[in-house]
Design a protein around this motif. Sequence first.
Motif, PDB file in Angstrom:
ATOM      1  N   ALA A   1      -5.778  -2.798 -13.808  1.00  0.00           N
ATOM      2  CA  ALA A   1      -4.874  -1.777 -14.342  1.00  0.00           C
ATOM      3  C   ALA A   1      -5.624  -0.496 -14.681  1.00  0.00           C
ATOM      4  O   ALA A   1      -5.102   0.609 -14.507  1.00  0.00           O
ATOM      5  CB  ALA A   1      -4.164  -2.303 -15.585  1.00  0.00           C
ATOM      6  N   LYS A   2      -6.867  -0.631 -15.149  1.00  0.00           N
ATOM      7  CA  LYS A   2      -7.650   0.539 -15.552  1.00  0.00           C
ATOM      8  C   LYS A   2      -8.308   1.251 -14.378  1.00  0.00           C
ATOM      9  O   LYS A   2      -8.843   2.338 -14.545  1.00  0.00           O
ATOM     10  CB  LYS A   2      -8.713   0.128 -16.565  1.00  0.00           C
ATOM     11  N   SER A   3      -8.244   0.641 -13.210  1.00  0.00           N
ATOM     12  CA  SER A   3      -8.867   1.252 -12.030  1.00  0.00           C
ATOM     13  C   SER A   3      -8.065   2.452 -11.558  1.00  0.00           C
ATOM     14  O   SER A   3      -6.910   2.656 -11.957  1.00  0.00           O
ATOM     15  CB  SER A   3      -8.955   0.224 -10.892  1.00  0.00           C
ATOM     16  N   ALA A   4      -8.663   3.250 -10.700  1.00  0.00           N
ATOM     17  CA  ALA A   4      -7.960   4.396 -10.128  1.00  0.00           C
ATOM     18  C   ALA A   4      -6.734   3.900  -9.360  1.00  0.00           C
ATOM     19  O   ALA A   4      -6.832   2.917  -8.620  1.00  0.00           O
ATOM     20  CB  ALA A   4      -8.875   5.166  -9.188  1.00  0.00           C
ATOM     21  N   PRO A   5      -5.583   4.519  -9.549  1.00  0.00           N
ATOM     22  CA  PRO A   5      -4.379   4.092  -8.829  1.00  0.00           C
ATOM     23  C   PRO A   5      -4.629   4.040  -7.330  1.00  0.00           C
ATOM     24  O   PRO A   5      -5.188   4.971  -6.752  1.00  0.00           O
ATOM     25  CB  PRO A   5      -3.356   5.163  -9.188  1.00  0.00           C
ATOM     26  N   ASP A   6      -4.259   2.930  -6.753  1.00  0.00           N
ATOM     27  CA  ASP A   6      -4.440   2.727  -5.317  1.00  0.00           C
ATOM     28  C   ASP A   6      -3.131   2.183  -4.778  1.00  0.00           C
ATOM     29  O   ASP A   6      -2.673   1.131  -5.197  1.00  0.00           O
ATOM     30  CB  ASP A   6      -5.581   1.736  -5.071  1.00  0.00           C
ATOM     31  N   PHE A   7      -2.524   2.907  -3.864  1.00  0.00           N
ATOM     32  CA  PHE A   7      -1.213   2.508  -3.379  1.00  0.00           C
ATOM     33  C   PHE A   7      -1.274   1.619  -2.151  1.00  0.00           C
ATOM     34  O   PHE A   7      -0.282   1.389  -1.487  1.00  0.00           O
ATOM     35  CB  PHE A   7      -0.352   3.744  -3.145  1.00  0.00           C
ATOM     36  N   ASP A   8      -2.476   1.088  -1.884  1.00  0.00           N
ATOM     37  CA  ASP A   8      -2.578   0.011  -0.907  1.00  0.00           C
ATOM     38  C   ASP A   8      -1.758  -1.147  -1.480  1.00  0.00           C
ATOM     39  O   ASP A   8      -1.948  -1.535  -2.636  1.00  0.00           O
ATOM     40  CB  ASP A   8      -4.043  -0.413  -0.763  1.00  0.00           C
ATOM     41  N   PRO A   9      -0.819  -1.722  -0.711  1.00  0.00           N
ATOM     42  CA  PRO A   9       0.071  -2.750  -1.238  1.00  0.00           C
ATOM     43  C   PRO A   9      -0.633  -3.912  -1.913  1.00  0.00           C
ATOM     44  O   PRO A   9      -0.118  -4.502  -2.843  1.00  0.00           O
ATOM     45  CB  PRO A   9       0.832  -3.227   0.002  1.00  0.00           C
ATOM     46  N   GLU A  10      -1.842  -4.245  -1.446  1.00  0.00           N
ATOM     47  CA  GLU A  10      -2.536  -5.394  -2.013  1.00  0.00           C
ATOM     48  C   GLU A  10      -3.503  -5.019  -3.115  1.00  0.00           C
ATOM     49  O   GLU A  10      -4.125  -5.885  -3.728  1.00  0.00           O
ATOM     50  CB  GLU A  10      -3.281  -6.139  -0.904  1.00  0.00           C
ATOM     51  N   ALA A  11      -3.669  -3.742  -3.386  1.00  0.00           N
ATOM     52  CA  ALA A  11      -4.680  -3.311  -4.339  1.00  0.00           C
ATOM     53  C   ALA A  11      -4.305  -3.653  -5.776  1.00  0.00           C
ATOM     54  O   ALA A  11      -5.126  -4.062  -6.563  1.00  0.00           O
ATOM     55  CB  ALA A  11      -4.931  -1.816  -4.195  1.00  0.00           C
ATOM     56  N   ARG A  12      -3.043  -3.442  -6.139  1.00  0.00           N
ATOM     57  CA  ARG A  12      -2.570  -3.707  -7.492  1.00  0.00           C
ATOM     58  C   ARG A  12      -3.427  -2.978  -8.521  1.00  0.00           C
ATOM     59  O   ARG A  12      -3.817  -3.543  -9.541  1.00  0.00           O
ATOM     60  CB  ARG A  12      -2.577  -5.212  -7.799  1.00  0.00           C
ATOM     61  N   LYS A  13      -3.757  -1.737  -8.250  1.00  0.00           N
ATOM     62  CA  LYS A  13      -4.639  -0.996  -9.147  1.00  0.00           C
ATOM     63  C   LYS A  13      -3.915   0.177  -9.792  1.00  0.00           C
ATOM     64  O   LYS A  13      -3.107   0.837  -9.173  1.00  0.00           O
ATOM     65  CB  LYS A  13      -5.865  -0.484  -8.382  1.00  0.00           C
ATOM     66  N   GLY A  14      -4.264   0.426 -11.050  1.00  0.00           N
ATOM     67  CA  GLY A  14      -3.705   1.552 -11.774  1.00  0.00           C
ATOM     68  C   GLY A  14      -2.465   1.166 -12.562  1.00  0.00           C
ATOM     69  O   GLY A  14      -1.713   0.271 -12.168  1.00  0.00           O
ATOM     70  N   PHE A  15      -2.260   1.839 -13.691  1.00  0.00           N
ATOM     71  CA  PHE A  15      -1.096   1.563 -14.538  1.00  0.00           C
ATOM     72  C   PHE A  15       0.217   1.798 -13.801  1.00  0.00           C
ATOM     73  O   PHE A  15       1.212   1.124 -14.063  1.00  0.00           O
ATOM     74  CB  PHE A  15      -1.138   2.448 -15.793  1.00  0.00           C
ATOM     75  N   SER A  16       0.223   2.747 -12.896  1.00  0.00           N
ATOM     76  CA  SER A  16       1.462   3.045 -12.172  1.00  0.00           C
ATOM     77  C   SER A  16       1.902   1.877 -11.306  1.00  0.00           C
ATOM     78  O   SER A  16       3.090   1.717 -11.031  1.00  0.00           O
ATOM     79  CB  SER A  16       1.302   4.307 -11.324  1.00  0.00           C
ATOM     80  N   ARG A  17       0.958   1.051 -10.845  1.00  0.00           N
ATOM     81  CA  ARG A  17       1.311  -0.137 -10.072  1.00  0.00           C
ATOM     82  C   ARG A  17       2.008  -1.155 -10.974  1.00  0.00           C
ATOM     83  O   ARG A  17       2.946  -1.821 -10.572  1.00  0.00           O
ATOM     84  CB  ARG A  17       0.068  -0.759  -9.443  1.00  0.00           C
ATOM     85  N   CYS A  18       1.538  -1.275 -12.213  1.00  0.00           N
ATOM     86  CA  CYS A  18       2.154  -2.204 -13.165  1.00  0.00           C
ATOM     87  C   CYS A  18       3.598  -1.796 -13.455  1.00  0.00           C
ATOM     88  O   CYS A  18       4.474  -2.644 -13.625  1.00  0.00           O
ATOM     89  CB  CYS A  18       1.367  -2.225 -14.472  1.00  0.00           C
ATOM     90  N   GLN A  19       3.820  -0.479 -13.518  1.00  0.00           N
ATOM     91  CA  GLN A  19       5.147   0.024 -13.850  1.00  0.00           C
ATOM     92  C   GLN A  19       6.202  -0.351 -12.813  1.00  0.00           C
ATOM     93  O   GLN A  19       7.376  -0.463 -13.149  1.00  0.00           O
ATOM     94  CB  GLN A  19       5.106   1.554 -13.981  1.00  0.00           C
ATOM     95  N   LYS A  20       5.791  -0.551 -11.570  1.00  0.00           N
ATOM     96  CA  LYS A  20       6.744  -0.840 -10.514  1.00  0.00           C
ATOM     97  C   LYS A  20       7.566  -2.082 -10.827  1.00  0.00           C
ATOM     98  O   LYS A  20       8.752  -2.152 -10.515  1.00  0.00           O
ATOM     99  CB  LYS A  20       6.036  -1.004  -9.167  1.00  0.00           C
ATOM    100  N   CYS A  21       6.953  -3.078 -11.456  1.00  0.00           N
ATOM    101  CA  CYS A  21       7.672  -4.310 -11.774  1.00  0.00           C
ATOM    102  C   CYS A  21       7.955  -4.471 -13.271  1.00  0.00           C
ATOM    103  O   CYS A  21       8.977  -5.044 -13.653  1.00  0.00           O
ATOM    104  CB  CYS A  21       6.902  -5.533 -11.273  1.00  0.00           C
ATOM    105  N   HIS A  22       7.048  -3.969 -14.117  1.00  0.00           N
ATOM    106  CA  HIS A  22       7.188  -4.185 -15.557  1.00  0.00           C
ATOM    107  C   HIS A  22       7.879  -3.031 -16.267  1.00  0.00           C
ATOM    108  O   HIS A  22       8.026  -3.067 -17.497  1.00  0.00           O
ATOM    109  CB  HIS A  22       5.812  -4.445 -16.173  1.00  0.00           C
TER     110      HIS A  22
END
Length: 208
Positions: free
Chosen positions: A103-124
């Motif tokens: 979550a603290k990593s740089a946002p990565d929009f690779d579908p499998e990366a699951r990186k960055g807070f913005s990725r968490c927001q997609k589901c949570h």
Amino acid sequence: MKVGLSIIFIVLLLFASCSDRNQGSVLDPSTGRHYGNWISDHRENYLEGKNDCTVCHGNDLKGGISNVSCFSLNFGDMSCHPEGPPSMHPSGWRKPSNHGASAKSAPDFDPEARKGFSRCQKCHGNDFSGGIANISCFVCHGVNAPHPKKPWRSDKITHQTTNIANVPVCSECHTNGANSTHKPDIIAPSGTLPGCFNGTLCHSGENE
């Protein structure tokens, strides 16, 4: 001959039933596979209604007419859900050292990366209170935030390793010193995001 035509008709019917109004959940007719963004989009779509998945992968999601189980370790270059439903994350994801670091990593929009807070927001959810996953981050964190409660600068838990590219999400809760005892020195100009180290969010320098 009639049997052959019947089989073709059934296959076409099943193929059509795998289609949906949401382009992210249909098959690409030129390849017979899901569209390229499907690995990223299917998580949210499954949570919104799993019928799109069961039509082709079976009511138990173990293969169905697609003969592809959602619970395989992987399929080609895609990782799947070997631990079974409703697992949307790899094994051991609950450990803070795993999902926290991601979550603290740089946002990565690779579908499998699951990186960055913005990725968490997609589901949570944008506020991390549950979203379409209906699982709040607050229950485990002990505070209404996408991070654990104090202290945030210890050997085990620290925000110092959070990539500054996550500042758009951090600023949603902390702009102008909100929800923090560390007030900014200056206000970010209108229409701009505050920064981590320029005095507009928390810190006036990287060593402060």
